[in-house]
Design a protein around this motif. Structure first.
Motif, PDB file in Angstrom:
ATOM      1  N   THR A 124      -1.150  -1.138  -4.103  1.00  0.00           N
ATOM      2  CA  THR A 124      -2.497  -0.608  -3.994  1.00  0.00           C
ATOM      3  C   THR A 124      -2.361   0.845  -3.579  1.00  0.00           C
ATOM      4  OG1 THR A 124      -2.612  -1.213  -1.665  1.00  0.00           O
ATOM      5  CG2 THR A 124      -3.502  -2.797  -3.242  1.00  0.00           C
ATOM      6  N   GLU A 152       0.858  -1.190   0.000  1.00  0.00           N
ATOM      7  CA  GLU A 152       0.000   0.000   0.000  1.00  0.00           C
ATOM      8  C   GLU A 152       0.894   1.239   0.000  1.00  0.00           C
ATOM      9  OE1 GLU A 152      -3.281   0.955  -0.144  1.00  0.00           O
ATOM     10  OE2 GLU A 152      -2.483   2.970   0.161  1.00  0.00           O
ATOM     11  N   PHE A 204      -6.678  -1.630  -6.184  1.00  0.00           N
ATOM     12  CA  PHE A 204      -5.674  -2.368  -6.955  1.00  0.00           C
ATOM     13  C   PHE A 204      -6.080  -2.360  -8.419  1.00  0.00           C
ATOM     14  CE2 PHE A 204      -4.128  -6.589  -8.526  1.00  0.00           C
ATOM     15  CZ  PHE A 204      -2.777  -6.325  -8.428  1.00  0.00           C
TER      16      PHE A 204
END
Lengths: 416, 243
Positions: free
Chosen positions: A369, A317, A374
């Motif tokens: 992401t 992330e 995503f």
């Protein structure tokens, strides 16, 4: 003034040495002309896409060694020339003044004996520093088997020195460069490293190799796999404190039954440099990049290949991942990673923000992401196909009967 | 409303004050096409108001005037808009915004500034001095951005004993180092009497350039990427390739 013929001969014998960087030295101007430019500076680019930063030249190409791969070896039928130290000095001064070059890269064939050749090199750089008052960048090549005292003296005038390893294993060295040995290359490196450390510890005035040492290996002239080359590179960085290891893909300028008749693929050299960057700036180890006796994939860059082998780490992330992990995402370089770190302190970053910041997402979107979303492909086979597709077209090769390209396999399964 | 200003820092700051509350303001330092019924005004630099604006902005971001200097040097078409948006954002947030790269205004400004700085770096390498008969050095350049005076400190530090002139032939101005002081001067054309050896050194340089190339590895696209053709005009090694 040096004659055009001499300049041509001495340059053409020096040009296969790939090192050209002028970075790492902050030498001050103390009167005469020139200074160091820590970031390095390219002054021109030649049609082969390489930069000209330093005046790369041999003092002489009259060699007593018989290294098989070298165009200046003793039994080669080539025009010979030797320049005087004064000729080199005036050439450097006048080129530098006109801003053609950032400094001098001086090497020499082994004339008469290693000690004699090294003496001439030392004489030239000493003359240039003391008589001509030149404070610009100087890179001096070390001559193997020369007296350690000469190496130390050269280091007091040069910004950077390099002993070329040339061949990545002792067996190849014995075969192709019989007069050189592993010790004749590694011992002077260690000696200079020791002396530079001592110099810095004593905080003495002056300079001792402010830009450190580098080396160069020829790739493709001998059978060593990339894994071995990269492990050697890593140990040179760790144990010998080298600043750079250069790779030079083998160009057949000499015909010999011990040498391959075709040059190494430029892509192999490119992949090795990518791997080298991963070692130096991205926190990878050689063992992670490639197995011991394996080669780097030509279709995939080494970071992509690592990421595909290690899917357990992805996706990451962007708003939370630490710097070390961002750097491991394919397609994200050091600058993009810094941009992300800085921007995410003020706002949650989505894909649109990344695009705006010019983070290249072509490969990265499969491995990260943004704000929980995503946009990549999860199917491993399709992913591999997507990542190799563009590259494979550019480097398309004729398939042979027994080899199957990875891209071809995924193309057949229809998942592109 | 289009606010015309003359491209200097003072008139930019004056125009910024005038345009700040006008949401549809367009800032321009070049000629611009007016839309139908569109109003325009020419903003004259007002030193008092400009100084007030500068003080205020410096309180928000102590380094913002360096950004402004670089932005106003840019040769990009949209630099007036980029600068206006960037300084509006500083004024609105009342703090340095440099690191907020997800903001459009910041991303655009960073890009613009980076281009100017990158060209300065490139020209540290691409400047080619000619030696005049008196020993002074003269270099004509035609950069995309207004950078000739930014190049001076670099060359002054390494060639302290050589007076030199870096002449921006596009903007008709020159940065001069006379051996002691540096200054900017308008300069249309320069007649330089070259030293006796200049031609021979250039020939040697061309020879070197040709010899150090490896013809079997030609990669012209890469060369042009690193050294764009528009810079070749004043580089002796590329004279032969320009037709």
């Amino acid at each position: 003034m040096i004659s055009e013929e001499k300049l041509q001969i001495l340059t053409e014998s020096a040009k296969y040495d790939v090192s050209c960087s002028s970075s790492g030295s902050k030498r001050k101007n103390e009167g005469g002309i020139g200074n160091g430019y820590a970031a390095g500076c390219c002054h021109s680019f030649t049609p082969d896409g390489r930069c000209i930063s330093l005046l790369k030249i041999l003092l002489s190409n009259d060699c007593i060694f018989r290294c098989k791969y070298c165009m200046s070896r003793a039994d080669a039928d080539v025009p010979r020339a030797t320049a005087t130290p004064e000729e080199i000095c005036t050439l450097v001064m006048d080129f530098y003044k006109r801003n053609y070059i950032e400094g001098l890269f001086l090497s020499s064939a082994v004339v008469k004996s290693p000690d004699y050749a090294m003496e001439q090199l030392v004489r030239t750089v000493k003359l240039l520093r003391t008589e001509y008052g030149f404070h610009g960048y100087i890179h001096v090549k070390g001559i193997p088997h020369a007296d350690p005292l000469l190496a130390r003296e050269a280091a007091q005038y040069a910004d950077r020195m390099s002993y070329n390893i040339e061949l990545p294993s002792e067996a190849s060295l014995k075969l192709l460069a019989p007069q050189k040995s592993k010790e004749s290359l590694l011992l002077p490196m260690k000696q200079l490293q020791r002396e530079a450390l001592a110099f810095r510890a004593e905080k003495r005035r002056g300079y001792f190799l402010p830009a450190g040492q580098t080396t160069q290996m020829i790739v493709g002239a001998s059978p060593e796999p990339d894994g071995q080359i990269l492990r050697l590179t890593q140990s040179l960085y760790r144990a010998n404190g080298l600043k750079r290891v250069y790779y030079s893909s083998y160009v057949p300028v000499v015909h010999d039954r011990l040498l391959p008749a075709v040059g190494a693929k430029p892509m192999r050299e490119h992949r090795l440099y990518q791997a080298d960057w991963l070692l130096r700036f991205y926190g990878f180890t050689a063992e992670e990049i490639v197995e011991d006796d394996g080669n780097l994939s030509l279709e995939l860059d080494p970071k992509c290949a690592w990421a595909l082998r290690n899917p357990q780490f992805f996706p990451v992330e962007v708003n939370r991942a630490p710097l070390e992990m961002l750097l491991r995402v394919p397609g994200i370089g050091a600058r993009s990673a810094q941009k992300i770190l800085s921007a995410r302190r003020y706002a949650r970053l989505g894909f649109a923000d990344l695009q705006k910041m010019r983070v290249v997402l072509k490969r990265a979107r499969h491995f990260l992401t943004a704000d929980g979303k995503f946009f990549g492909t999860e199917n491993p086979a399709a992913l591999r196909g997507l990542l190799t597709a563009g590259e494979a077209r550019e480097n398309a090769v004729q398939l042979d009967l027994f080899r199957e390209l990875e891209a071809a396999r995924t193309a057949r399964t229809g998942e592109l | 409303m289009i606010y015309f200003y003359d491209g200097t820092k003072q008139s930019f700051l004056t125009a910024l004050l005038a345009a700040y509350s006008d949401g549809e303001a367009v800032l321009s330092s070049r000629s611009a096409q007016l839309g139908l019924g569109e109003q325009s005004v020419f903003v004259h630099a007002d030193p008092v108001r400009a100084e007030k604006a500068e003080k205020r902005l410096l309180r928000y971001d102590p380094k913002c005037m360096e950004d402004l200097d670089l932005l106003l040097r840019s040769g990009a078409d949209d630099r007036d808009k980029v600068a206006l948006d960037y300084f509006r954002l500083i004024a609105a947030r009342k703090c340095p915004v440099r690191a907020m790269l997800a903001e459009d205004a910041v991303a655009a400004a960073e890009d613009c500034i980076r281009r100017v700085q990158f060209e300065v770096h490139r020209f540290h390498g691409f400047v080619r001095f000619l030696e005049s008969a008196s020993g002074a050095l003269y270099a004509p350049i035609a950069p995309d951005n207004d950078i000739c005076d930014l190049l001076v400190p670099h060359f002054r530090a390494r060639l302290p004993r050589f007076p030199f002139v870096i002449h921006d032939v596009k903007r008709k101005r020159a940065a001069v180092y006379d051996g002691e002081h540096t200054f900017l001067a308008p300069l249309d054309r320069a007649e330089v009497a070259l030293s006796a050896d200049e031609g021979a050194w250039q020939a040697l340089w061309k020879k070197y350039y040709k010899s150090v190339n490896i013809p079997s590895r030609e990669r012209l696209k890469q060369m042009r990427g690193y050294m764009p053709v528009r810079y070749w005009k004043f580089m002796p090694e590329k004279f032969g390739d320009l037709c």
